[in-house]
Design an enzyme around this catalytic site. Structure first.
Site, PDB file in Angstrom:
ATOM      1  CD  GLU A 205      -2.768  -3.534   1.134  1.00 59.27           C
ATOM      2  OE1 GLU A 205      -1.696  -3.873   0.605  1.00 59.27           O
ATOM      3  OE2 GLU A 205      -2.824  -2.695   2.033  1.00 59.27           O
ATOM      4  CE1 TYR A 283       0.638   3.726  -0.368  1.00 56.63           C
ATOM      5  CE2 TYR A 283       0.275   6.067  -0.013  1.00 56.63           C
ATOM      6  CZ  TYR A 283      -0.051   4.743   0.247  1.00 56.63           C
ATOM      7  OH  TYR A 283      -1.084   4.459   1.105  1.00 56.63           O
ATOM      8  CG  ASP A 284       4.701   1.171  -2.314  1.00 57.49           C
ATOM      9  OD1 ASP A 284       5.671   1.904  -2.055  1.00 57.49           O
ATOM     10  OD2 ASP A 284       4.129   0.480  -1.464  1.00 57.49           O
ATOM     11  CD1 TRP A 422       3.349   3.941   4.980  1.00 62.38           C
ATOM     12  CD2 TRP A 422       1.433   3.341   5.945  1.00 62.38           C
ATOM     13  NE1 TRP A 422       3.646   2.936   5.856  1.00 62.38           N
ATOM     14  CE2 TRP A 422       2.477   2.547   6.457  1.00 62.38           C
ATOM     15  CE3 TRP A 422       0.123   3.149   6.420  1.00 62.38           C
ATOM     16  CZ2 TRP A 422       2.254   1.549   7.410  1.00 62.38           C
ATOM     17  CZ3 TRP A 422      -0.085   2.158   7.365  1.00 62.38           C
ATOM     18  CH2 TRP A 422       0.959   1.378   7.849  1.00 62.38           C
TER      19      TRP A 422
END
Length: 444
Positions: A205, A283-284, A422
């Site tokens: 990442e 997500y996020d 997650w």
């Protein structure tokens, strides 16, 4: 906390340029026809190394709550990359935790097979419990996930040259696939963890764009990531052939939502040839560090990040639908000090909501209790495919079984590869979310 998901809060907040809603990918119907409606979907859950401590979530809990029999893959989070560009483990605070991985003894109550570990067995800890879980569920695969938000620091250096890539991949295969663990008292040694891991998940990442504050990135990461994937594929296949292994080792990657990050770091058509599948960040999309409440994982959202937009972004760049596995959160993003009235969505807030482990981040099992308490009202955007809780002051955006049913229906409709979550330790004691995903992918 050495986690990617909390760290991803920062990257999502930094990359929130508007994303126009794409039309459905033109090739989805063809991919569905090619893949077949009855093919097996991937159900990939992350098991967190550190969850065995505060959350007291052990590998045995996957058996107890019924999740083990529903999963196809467990991604073990995480393996780290050293400054020298090698996979490593040890007992280094914030960098590696061999105690949790393979040293810590488990008693009979917390062991998958119901037998306490002995002092002299070479493999204990999470790795041994994963081995025992696989013995009960022969079809279950376990992958070591490398990197994550906090441990992607040295990926760019490790991938920089042909020599560094070769050495990096060799070190990861030696440590995790061959299972040659460092000696730690009676634990570890040559081949101690052989057979635990069935492949490698790359969670860099992010190649070519900013991640955590100490993570190096370069423009050439994009090409180097392609070459790194190829090197992993080459060495994994060669080792499998040498073993006369019946099935190849698997190679996967976690990949981002933002089109800018996709374009900066991923030669999509090329990497997809060597990867078995990728897990999409689902997500996020918005995070509790922002000043306004917003959805974090909507299925559809015009002019904003969404699951549908993420799928289309990867499809438009050449990713086959059947290799796209949709990420789903087993946690919520939360704000407090929400003003403006109404249902709370899209309103100003004073900061992240108080929570059990970190402000603004709460496990589903805790949010379910809030939803059942009568203090919070559940709101739904049925067209957008997302839900949130609001009590007039505090708002939590999250996925519940109803949202997950919509998302699994979307996966089936578009011929995608399955679902990823997650993380497994955030589910309820009876595996409510895992059950919802499993039933949804079966069309039940």
């Amino acid at each position: 906390m050495r986690r990617s998901m909390l760290g991803r809060l920062a990257v999502a907040a930094c990359s929130l340029s508007l994303l126009a809603a794409f039309a459905p990918a033109a090739g989805a119907a063809q991919d569905e026809a090619a893949g077949g409606h009855h093919r097996s979907y991937k159900k990939v859950g992350y098991f967190t190394q550190w969850g065995v401590y505060g959350r007291d979530f052990q590998v045995q809990d996957l058996e107890a709550n019924g999740s083990a029999g529903k999963l196809t893959h467990i991604n073990y989070a995480f393996g780290n990359v050293s400054a020298e560009g090698k996979c490593f483990t040890g007992n280094v605070p914030g960098e590696a935790d061999a105690w949790a991985d393979y040293v810590r003894p488990l008693d009979a109550e917390n062991s998958v097979d119901g037998v306490a570990d002995t002092w002299d067995q070479p493999l204990a800890g999470n790795f041994n419990q994963l081995r025992e879980l696989k013995a009960k569920h022969p079809g279950l695969k376990v992958l070591i996930s490398l990197g994550g938000w906090s441990w992607s620091t040295h990926f760019s250096d490790a991938a920089l040259t042909p020599a560094s890539r070769k050495a990096f991949v060799q070190s990861c295969i030696d440590l995790y696939i061959k299972g040659n663990l460092p000696q730690d008292g009676t634990r570890g040694g040559a081949g101690a963890a052989a057979g635990v891991f069935d492949g490698i998940d790359l969670d860099w990442e992010w190649p070519g764009s900013a991640g955590d504050t100490d993570t190096k990135f370069r423009p050439e990461d994009k090409r180097n990531f392609t070459e790194l994937v190829k090197e992993f594929r080459t060495q994994l296949d060669a080792y499998a052939r040498g073993q006369k292994r019946k099935s190849p080792y698997e190679l996967t990657a976690f990949v981002p939502t933002a089109p800018a990050k996709i374009d900066a770091g991923f030669e999509v058509r090329r990497i997809m040839r060597d990867l078995d599948f990728v897990t999409l960040q689902g997500y996020d999309f918005h995070v509790s560090g922002e000043s306004t409440t917003a959805q974090q994982s909507a299925l559809y959202a015009r002019g904003d990040f969404s699951v549908d937009g993420t799928v289309d972004a990867w499809r438009e760049r050449g990713a086959p639908a059947h290799k796209l596995v949709v990420g789903m959160p087993f946690y919520g993003q939360g704000w407090t000090g929400v003003s403006g009235g109404g249902d709370g969505m899209g309103q100003p807030a004073t900061g992240p909501a108080p929570a059990t482990w970190a402000a603004g981040y709460e496990d589903y099992k805790a949010l379910k209790k809030l939803a059942d308490s009568g203090t919070y009202q559940v709101h739904r955007d049925r067209r957008g495919g997302h839900a949130w809780l609001f009590d007039g002051t505090t708002l939590w955006t999250y996925d519940d079984p109803q949202v997950l049913r919509a998302k699994t229906g979307y996966i089936r409709e578009h011929g995608l590869g399955g679902a990823m979550f997650w993380s497994l330790d955030a589910d309820t004691a009876d595996g409510e979310l895992m059950t919802a995903v499993d039933r949804g992918l079966r069309g039940r």
